[in-house]
Design a protein around this motif. Sequence first.
Motif, PDB file in Angstrom:
ATOM      1  N   ASP A  80      -7.377   4.629  39.541  1.00  0.00           N
ATOM      2  CA  ASP A  80      -6.120   4.572  38.825  1.00  0.00           C
ATOM      3  C   ASP A  80      -5.881   5.888  38.061  1.00  0.00           C
ATOM      4  OD1 ASP A  80      -7.575   4.699  36.504  1.00  0.00           O
ATOM      5  OD2 ASP A  80      -6.924   3.147  35.601  1.00  0.00           O
ATOM      6  N   GLY A  81      -6.848   6.948  38.593  1.00  0.00           N
ATOM      7  CA  GLY A  81      -6.743   8.408  37.765  1.00  0.00           C
ATOM      8  C   GLY A  81      -7.341   8.371  36.448  1.00  0.00           C
ATOM      9  N   SER A  82      -8.039   7.571  36.021  1.00  0.00           N
ATOM     10  CA  SER A  82      -9.028   7.530  35.063  1.00  0.00           C
ATOM     11  C   SER A  82     -10.365   8.398  35.337  1.00  0.00           C
ATOM     12  CB  SER A  82      -9.333   6.238  34.298  1.00  0.00           C
ATOM     13  OG  SER A  82      -8.086   5.522  33.947  1.00  0.00           O
ATOM     14  N   PHE A  83     -11.057   8.818  34.161  1.00  0.00           N
ATOM     15  CA  PHE A  83     -12.413   9.327  34.433  1.00  0.00           C
ATOM     16  C   PHE A  83     -13.243   9.330  33.318  1.00  0.00           C
ATOM     17  CE2 PHE A  83      -9.635  13.147  33.774  1.00  0.00           C
ATOM     18  CZ  PHE A  83     -10.441  13.838  32.888  1.00  0.00           C
ATOM     19  N   GLU A  84     -14.317   9.698  33.253  1.00  0.00           N
ATOM     20  CA  GLU A  84     -15.427   9.621  32.250  1.00  0.00           C
ATOM     21  C   GLU A  84     -16.391  10.665  32.498  1.00  0.00           C
ATOM     22  OE1 GLU A  84     -16.402   5.690  31.177  1.00  0.00           O
ATOM     23  OE2 GLU A  84     -18.233   6.022  32.261  1.00  0.00           O
ATOM     24  N   GLU A  85     -16.897  11.343  31.587  1.00  0.00           N
ATOM     25  CA  GLU A  85     -18.016  12.329  31.379  1.00  0.00           C
ATOM     26  C   GLU A  85     -19.244  11.417  32.049  1.00  0.00           C
ATOM     27  OE1 GLU A  85     -17.423  15.367  30.981  1.00  0.00           O
ATOM     28  OE2 GLU A  85     -15.692  15.398  29.775  1.00  0.00           O
ATOM     29  N   ALA A  86     -19.955  11.632  33.111  1.00  0.00           N
ATOM     30  CA  ALA A  86     -21.123  11.233  33.593  1.00  0.00           C
ATOM     31  C   ALA A  86     -22.213  11.926  33.195  1.00  0.00           C
ATOM     32  CB  ALA A  86     -21.079  10.830  35.157  1.00  0.00           C
ATOM     33  N   ALA A  87     -23.636  11.528  33.277  1.00  0.00           N
ATOM     34  CA  ALA A  87     -24.745  12.276  33.078  1.00  0.00           C
ATOM     35  C   ALA A  87     -24.816  13.357  34.092  1.00  0.00           C
ATOM     36  CB  ALA A  87     -25.987  11.614  33.375  1.00  0.00           C
ATOM     37  N   HIS A  88     -25.134  14.731  33.939  1.00  0.00           N
ATOM     38  CA  HIS A  88     -24.872  15.725  34.518  1.00  0.00           C
ATOM     39  C   HIS A  88     -25.366  15.790  36.005  1.00  0.00           C
ATOM     40  CE1 HIS A  88     -24.650  17.346  30.766  1.00  0.00           C
ATOM     41  NE2 HIS A  88     -24.022  18.525  31.226  1.00  0.00           N
ATOM     42  N   LEU A  89     -26.334  14.958  36.613  1.00  0.00           N
ATOM     43  CA  LEU A  89     -26.778  14.652  37.916  1.00  0.00           C
ATOM     44  C   LEU A  89     -26.101  13.320  38.430  1.00  0.00           C
ATOM     45  CD1 LEU A  89     -30.376  15.971  37.704  1.00  0.00           C
ATOM     46  CD2 LEU A  89     -28.404  17.207  37.930  1.00  0.00           C
ATOM     47  N   SER A  90     -25.607  12.572  37.666  1.00  0.00           N
ATOM     48  CA  SER A  90     -25.217  11.189  38.152  1.00  0.00           C
ATOM     49  C   SER A  90     -23.615  11.019  38.587  1.00  0.00           C
ATOM     50  CB  SER A  90     -25.822  10.060  37.497  1.00  0.00           C
ATOM     51  OG  SER A  90     -25.173  10.315  36.088  1.00  0.00           O
ATOM     52  N   GLY A  91     -22.957  11.830  38.360  1.00  0.00           N
ATOM     53  CA  GLY A  91     -21.447  11.619  38.663  1.00  0.00           C
ATOM     54  C   GLY A  91     -20.973  11.709  40.304  1.00  0.00           C
ATOM     55  N   ASP A  92     -19.657  12.168  40.438  1.00  0.00           N
ATOM     56  CA  ASP A  92     -19.013  12.092  41.287  1.00  0.00           C
ATOM     57  C   ASP A  92     -19.437  13.353  42.432  1.00  0.00           C
ATOM     58  OD1 ASP A  92     -18.334   9.441  41.260  1.00  0.00           O
ATOM     59  OD2 ASP A  92     -16.180  10.090  40.709  1.00  0.00           O
ATOM     60  N   THR A  93     -19.778  14.375  41.660  1.00  0.00           N
ATOM     61  CA  THR A  93     -19.822  15.807  42.236  1.00  0.00           C
ATOM     62  C   THR A  93     -21.412  15.793  42.577  1.00  0.00           C
ATOM     63  OG1 THR A  93     -17.921  16.699  41.086  1.00  0.00           O
ATOM     64  CG2 THR A  93     -19.809  18.198  41.850  1.00  0.00           C
ATOM     65  N   ASP A  94     -21.813  16.181  43.825  1.00  0.00           N
ATOM     66  CA  ASP A  94     -22.966  16.725  44.198  1.00  0.00           C
ATOM     67  C   ASP A  94     -23.581  17.770  43.435  1.00  0.00           C
ATOM     68  OD1 ASP A  94     -25.529  17.526  45.301  1.00  0.00           O
ATOM     69  OD2 ASP A  94     -24.715  16.848  47.513  1.00  0.00           O
ATOM     70  N   MET A  95     -24.324  17.543  42.274  1.00  0.00           N
ATOM     71  CA  MET A  95     -24.832  18.902  41.573  1.00  0.00           C
ATOM     72  C   MET A  95     -25.807  19.470  42.242  1.00  0.00           C
ATOM     73  SD  MET A  95     -23.741  20.302  38.766  1.00  0.00           S
ATOM     74  CE  MET A  95     -22.492  18.897  37.730  1.00  0.00           C
ATOM     75  N   VAL A  96     -26.530  18.982  42.640  1.00  0.00           N
ATOM     76  CA  VAL A  96     -27.556  19.576  43.574  1.00  0.00           C
ATOM     77  C   VAL A  96     -27.020  20.680  44.476  1.00  0.00           C
ATOM     78  CG1 VAL A  96     -29.690  19.898  45.065  1.00  0.00           C
ATOM     79  CG2 VAL A  96     -29.380  18.055  42.989  1.00  0.00           C
ATOM     80  N   ASP A  97     -26.157  20.373  45.323  1.00  0.00           N
ATOM     81  CA  ASP A  97     -25.313  21.305  46.358  1.00  0.00           C
ATOM     82  C   ASP A  97     -24.646  22.126  45.414  1.00  0.00           C
ATOM     83  OD1 ASP A  97     -24.780  21.972  48.978  1.00  0.00           O
ATOM     84  OD2 ASP A  97     -22.816  20.866  48.928  1.00  0.00           O
ATOM     85  N   LEU A  98     -24.044  21.999  44.370  1.00  0.00           N
ATOM     86  CA  LEU A  98     -23.066  23.041  43.705  1.00  0.00           C
ATOM     87  C   LEU A  98     -24.041  24.024  43.007  1.00  0.00           C
ATOM     88  CD1 LEU A  98     -20.774  24.095  42.346  1.00  0.00           C
ATOM     89  CD2 LEU A  98     -21.101  22.535  40.423  1.00  0.00           C
ATOM     90  N   VAL A  99     -25.227  23.762  42.758  1.00  0.00           N
ATOM     91  CA  VAL A  99     -26.141  24.811  41.940  1.00  0.00           C
ATOM     92  C   VAL A  99     -26.597  25.474  43.380  1.00  0.00           C
ATOM     93  CG1 VAL A  99     -28.462  24.947  40.905  1.00  0.00           C
ATOM     94  CG2 VAL A  99     -26.645  23.444  40.012  1.00  0.00           C
ATOM     95  N   ALA A 100     -27.000  24.910  44.347  1.00  0.00           N
ATOM     96  CA  ALA A 100     -27.464  25.661  45.483  1.00  0.00           C
ATOM     97  C   ALA A 100     -26.354  26.678  45.981  1.00  0.00           C
ATOM     98  CB  ALA A 100     -27.747  24.608  46.796  1.00  0.00           C
ATOM     99  N   ALA A 101     -25.135  26.315  45.746  1.00  0.00           N
ATOM    100  CA  ALA A 101     -24.049  27.161  46.251  1.00  0.00           C
ATOM    101  C   ALA A 101     -24.124  28.450  45.210  1.00  0.00           C
ATOM    102  CB  ALA A 101     -22.757  26.562  46.287  1.00  0.00           C
ATOM    103  N   LEU A 102     -24.276  28.314  44.091  1.00  0.00           N
ATOM    104  CA  LEU A 102     -24.223  29.016  42.991  1.00  0.00           C
ATOM    105  C   LEU A 102     -25.555  30.093  43.065  1.00  0.00           C
ATOM    106  CD1 LEU A 102     -23.239  27.458  39.884  1.00  0.00           C
ATOM    107  CD2 LEU A 102     -21.975  29.031  41.179  1.00  0.00           C
ATOM    108  N   LEU A 103     -26.614  29.413  43.348  1.00  0.00           N
ATOM    109  CA  LEU A 103     -27.855  29.892  43.656  1.00  0.00           C
ATOM    110  C   LEU A 103     -27.582  31.136  45.023  1.00  0.00           C
ATOM    111  CD1 LEU A 103     -30.705  27.589  42.875  1.00  0.00           C
ATOM    112  CD2 LEU A 103     -30.218  29.565  41.624  1.00  0.00           C
ATOM    113  N   GLU A 104     -27.088  30.569  45.778  1.00  0.00           N
ATOM    114  CA  GLU A 104     -26.673  31.396  47.415  1.00  0.00           C
ATOM    115  C   GLU A 104     -26.127  32.697  46.878  1.00  0.00           C
ATOM    116  OE1 GLU A 104     -24.842  28.531  49.808  1.00  0.00           O
ATOM    117  OE2 GLU A 104     -26.526  27.039  49.825  1.00  0.00           O
ATOM    118  N   GLU A 105     -25.111  32.422  46.225  1.00  0.00           N
ATOM    119  CA  GLU A 105     -24.278  33.934  45.623  1.00  0.00           C
ATOM    120  C   GLU A 105     -24.986  34.692  44.877  1.00  0.00           C
ATOM    121  OE1 GLU A 105     -21.211  36.487  44.745  1.00  0.00           O
ATOM    122  OE2 GLU A 105     -21.780  35.035  46.514  1.00  0.00           O
TER     123      GLU A 105
END
Length: 397
Positions: A307-332
């Motif tokens: 419905d458009g609601s959202f809440e803060e998740a634990a850093h590694l357990s939400g909808d965003t693939d945090m490992v892939d995101l960190v990998a992208a930053l390390l690649e840069e």
Amino acid sequence: MKESWRWYGPLDKISLGEIAQTGANGIVTALHEVPYGEVWSRETIAARKAEIEAAGFDWVVVESLPIHERIKRGEGDLSALFANYRQSMANLAAEGIHTICYNFMPLLDWTRTDLAAPVDRGGSCLRFSAPRMAALEIFMLGRDAARRDYLPEVVAQAESWFQASSDDERAGLMHAVMAGLPGAYDRYDADGLRTALKLYEGIDRAVLRSHFKRFLEEVIPTAEELGMRFCVHPDDPPRDILGLPRIVSNADDIAWILGAVDSSANGLTLCAGSLGANPKNNVPAIARRFADRIHFAHLRNVRKDADGSFEEAAHLSGDTDMVDLVAALLEEEGRRRDAGRADCEIPFRPDHGHELLDDASRNTHPGYPLIGRMRGLAELRGVIAGLSYGRHQHQQR
């Protein structure tokens, strides 16, 4: 990646000594006590920097050097405000501080409707409830036009909540929405918010973009001369609210901003939580697309509802693939290192966090507890270490 921590200076309930125990070595802060539009004096900057360095840290990012609302509205003669802003930039650069995170969200900063929503296994988090926000817009502020900004079922839930709510519950909702404003700045009640919103009448997406472009044209050449890096923070939430346009919400918006004044000094704060609250955003893909212009990162996660609601998740357990995101930053970072850039390291901070254990008793800035953020930093540190080890092993083969 450089581990950093947001600190609110004398307004913060968490001391630099306590932050040192988290393992972070960079401080992200601002002169929150200086009113918007006034010059940050070199003496005040130097005093704050000395305090930070005496505690064993570097002041790595300014968050934020605020933009006066008149600039966002394009109101009147802005020459003095732009001159003051450039002078503050020069004073920061003179003290060796060269990265500025800022946002161009009109009137409000990050917006939540609940500051202590319960989470599984104990603790609490920040939450944006679409029905409660709709209740505030439609029934508390009388913005009937806001009905079209929400799903019909959300509007129905909003009306039910409003009819059943007490004066204290409505005041609590307004307090939560106002809590995103940093430092000691003005908060609004319903009447005050209605008055403030009238100042933005007639300012649509195109007009706000034109005002943003003017801001960039006024400050980015100075940033280039000073060797500074500006990095815009995405909208939070990444959607129009209160009838105010949001213009930093997705990849197309970011591309427009970075192209409006095409300079390496005109960059991005990659905020995983803000961008991640939009279900259409692929945050790791956005990071890779704009990697060379990322000057700073906010790493947090969110869990979204249909419905458009959202809440803060634990850093590694939400909808965003945090490992892939960190990998992208390390690649840069690797690309920058290979290119011989001195600024190859990207500063990041664990953004927001659950209130855990005795965090609630400290009455810190909403979203900025000690233990919850330290948990986030520890988890992110583990991800970075694991990915870095894997890259090193691969290079050795």
